[in-house]
Write a protein that holds these residues in place. Structure first.
Motif, PDB file in Angstrom:
ATOM      1  N   ALA A  92       0.842  -1.202   0.000  1.00 25.11           N
ATOM      2  CA  ALA A  92       0.000   0.000   0.000  1.00 25.11           C
ATOM      3  C   ALA A  92       0.872   1.245   0.000  1.00 25.11           C
ATOM      4  O   ALA A  92       1.978   1.249   0.552  1.00 25.11           O
ATOM      5  N   SER A  93       0.359   2.306  -0.616  1.00 20.81           N
ATOM      6  CA  SER A  93       1.044   3.598  -0.636  1.00 20.81           C
ATOM      7  C   SER A  93       0.041   4.692  -0.302  1.00 20.81           C
ATOM      8  O   SER A  93      -1.176   4.516  -0.489  1.00 20.81           O
ATOM      9  N   ARG A  94       0.548   5.809   0.188  1.00 25.27           N
ATOM     10  CA  ARG A  94      -0.360   6.882   0.593  1.00 25.27           C
ATOM     11  C   ARG A  94      -0.908   7.640  -0.611  1.00 25.27           C
ATOM     12  O   ARG A  94      -0.307   7.647  -1.686  1.00 25.27           O
ATOM     13  N   LEU A  95      -2.045   8.299  -0.388  1.00 22.59           N
ATOM     14  CA  LEU A  95      -2.685   9.097  -1.432  1.00 22.59           C
ATOM     15  C   LEU A  95      -2.620  10.586  -1.140  1.00 22.59           C
ATOM     16  O   LEU A  95      -2.776  11.406  -2.036  1.00 22.59           O
ATOM     17  N   ASP A  96      -2.433  10.954   0.130  1.00 29.75           N
ATOM     18  CA  ASP A  96      -2.309  12.367   0.481  1.00 29.75           C
ATOM     19  C   ASP A  96      -1.319  12.491   1.630  1.00 29.75           C
ATOM     20  O   ASP A  96      -0.653  11.520   1.986  1.00 29.75           O
ATOM     21  N   GLN A  97      -1.199  13.678   2.201  1.00 29.99           N
ATOM     22  CA  GLN A  97      -0.192  13.909   3.241  1.00 29.99           C
ATOM     23  C   GLN A  97      -0.728  13.752   4.658  1.00 29.99           C
ATOM     24  O   GLN A  97      -0.041  14.065   5.626  1.00 29.99           O
ATOM     25  N   GLU A  98      -1.927  13.215   4.798  1.00 35.49           N
ATOM     26  CA  GLU A  98      -2.496  13.017   6.129  1.00 35.49           C
ATOM     27  C   GLU A  98      -1.859  11.791   6.797  1.00 35.49           C
ATOM     28  O   GLU A  98      -1.489  10.825   6.134  1.00 35.49           O
ATOM     29  N   GLU A  99      -1.717  11.858   8.113  1.00 32.55           N
ATOM     30  CA  GLU A  99      -1.264  10.680   8.852  1.00 32.55           C
ATOM     31  C   GLU A  99      -2.237   9.527   8.619  1.00 32.55           C
ATOM     32  O   GLU A  99      -3.442   9.728   8.492  1.00 32.55           O
ATOM     33  N   ILE A 100      -1.689   8.302   8.536  1.00 31.12           N
ATOM     34  CA  ILE A 100      -2.517   7.120   8.302  1.00 31.12           C
ATOM     35  C   ILE A 100      -2.472   6.232   9.540  1.00 31.12           C
ATOM     36  O   ILE A 100      -1.399   5.972  10.092  1.00 31.12           O
ATOM     37  N   VAL A 101      -3.637   5.786   9.981  1.00 29.60           N
ATOM     38  CA  VAL A 101      -3.737   4.849  11.097  1.00 29.60           C
ATOM     39  C   VAL A 101      -4.669   3.719  10.677  1.00 29.60           C
ATOM     40  O   VAL A 101      -5.776   3.965  10.195  1.00 29.60           O
ATOM     41  N   PHE A 102      -4.187   2.481  10.805  1.00 30.61           N
ATOM     42  CA  PHE A 102      -5.061   1.358  10.505  1.00 30.61           C
ATOM     43  C   PHE A 102      -4.819   0.223  11.483  1.00 30.61           C
ATOM     44  O   PHE A 102      -3.774   0.143  12.134  1.00 30.61           O
ATOM     45  N   TYR A 103      -5.811  -0.657  11.576  1.00 27.27           N
ATOM     46  CA  TYR A 103      -5.739  -1.847  12.416  1.00 27.27           C
ATOM     47  C   TYR A 103      -5.833  -3.074  11.517  1.00 27.27           C
ATOM     48  O   TYR A 103      -6.583  -3.082  10.539  1.00 27.27           O
TER      49      TYR A 103
END
Length: 326
Positions: A92-103
């Motif tokens: 997976a790669s990010r789409l924007d500059q927001e912090e990402i949190v997942f479970y």
């Protein structure tokens, strides 16, 4: 709520020589686990390509990301669920500059299987782990208004972390309820057996490429070297890599090298010339140029930003936390 006793900080997933993830998911007595992953905005990669024998149900609490699951690409927003079958390459790669949190809820076949090969195991459990029944890779917010998978995963996460009396029963019951709800959108794969065999073959070749790059990224590698390793012509290999990873072979190699370089920048005080040499770049200028193409800044600027984040008490690297210890 019980605090996590173990915090693993690393960039990317620890993997074996064939790119199988080596993190332990649960124990022999309880073959499942729940992980919380936080990816700060300074890191572009959310998950590096890897695979594991567990079924994974991943739910995004914050941010958005583009997931590659086998040959499928899905855009995931907060509040949505990703279904990742066992033994399938994913990243997976990010789409924007927001912090990402997942479970991520990871479940081994042995956790759900029965002592006897009963109807439940034959009709519902085995088809998931043998991939004879397909489920949508993405449970969108709209789909979940009917399925209610996301709230069940949150309940599993909370029960797993709190460890109240009998929580093991609750976790297993909620997982079985999720599988029950997913039957509404399951598709039998028997009719697509030939397609499935082709996909399995492609997956094996992709794993070979990953393993080859992991073992040799510090050396000089050519397009012909990679293509020869999987017995494909260079031209066909380029098409294969574009379809599997959405990258050219050399971009894929350089992305892996940059990831290793970032790990060294974050965890050591090695000079840039040494890092460039260790990660397979012919010189520091080539390293800097490639890094700027991927991250839009120089390696020196990135390292300074990492240290500024660390000084502010923020996570400078991707953090993966098992929500309880055993």
């Amino acid at each position: 709520m019980k605090k996590s006793l173990e915090l693993l900080e690393f960039l990317g997933e620890p993997v074996s020589r064939d790119m199988k993830e080596t993190l332990a998911h649960g124990s022999r007595q309880f073959r499942m686990s729940v992980h919380m992953t936080r990816v700060p905005s300074i890191n572009n990669v959310v998950l590096y390509s890897h695979w594991h024998e567990e079924l994974e149900l991943l739910f995004l609490a914050k941010g958005s990301a583009l997931f590659h699951i086998g040959q499928e690409k899905v855009t995931v927003r907060s509040g949505e669920v990703v279904f990742i079958p066992p033994n399938l390459l994913h990243s997976a790669s990010r789409l924007d500059q927001e912090e990402i949190v997942f479970y991520a809820v990871l479940v081994h076949f042995n956790f759900l299987s029965s002592l006897e090969n009963d109807q439940i195991q034959q009709q519902y459990i085995l088809p998931i782990f043998m991939q004879n029944r397909r489920y949508p890779k993405l449970i969108t917010r709209e789909m979940d208004e009917e399925l209610h998978i996301y709230p069940l995963l949150e309940e599993i996460r909370d029960a797993y972390q709190q460890e109240s009396l009998g929580y093991e029963l609750l976790v297993k019951a909620k997982l079985l309820e999720i599988l029950y709800r997913l039957q509404k959108c399951a598709i039998h794969a028997d009719a697509d057996l030939d397609i499935g065999e082709s996909r399995n073959s492609n997956s094996l070749q992709a794993k070979k490429v990953l393993a080859y790059v992991q073992q040799n990224y510090g050396k000089r590698i050519t397009l012909a070297d990679m293509a020869q390793h999987v017995n494909l012509s260079p031209a066909y290999f380029c098409r294969f890599m574009k379809k599997q990873f959405d990258l050219s072979p050399m971009d894929f190699l350089n992305e892996y090298r940059i990831a290793e370089a970032i790990s060294l920048m974050e965890t050591t005080d090695k000079k840039m010339t040494e890092i460039a040499e260790l990660t397979g770049f012919c010189n520091v200028n080539r390293f800097t140029e490639t890094f700027k193409n991927f991250y839009g800044c120089t390696p020196a600027y990135y390292r300074k930003a990492i240290r500024n984040h660390a000084g502010d008490g923020q996570h400078a690297v991707r953090c993966d936390t098992d929500l309880k210890s055993y």
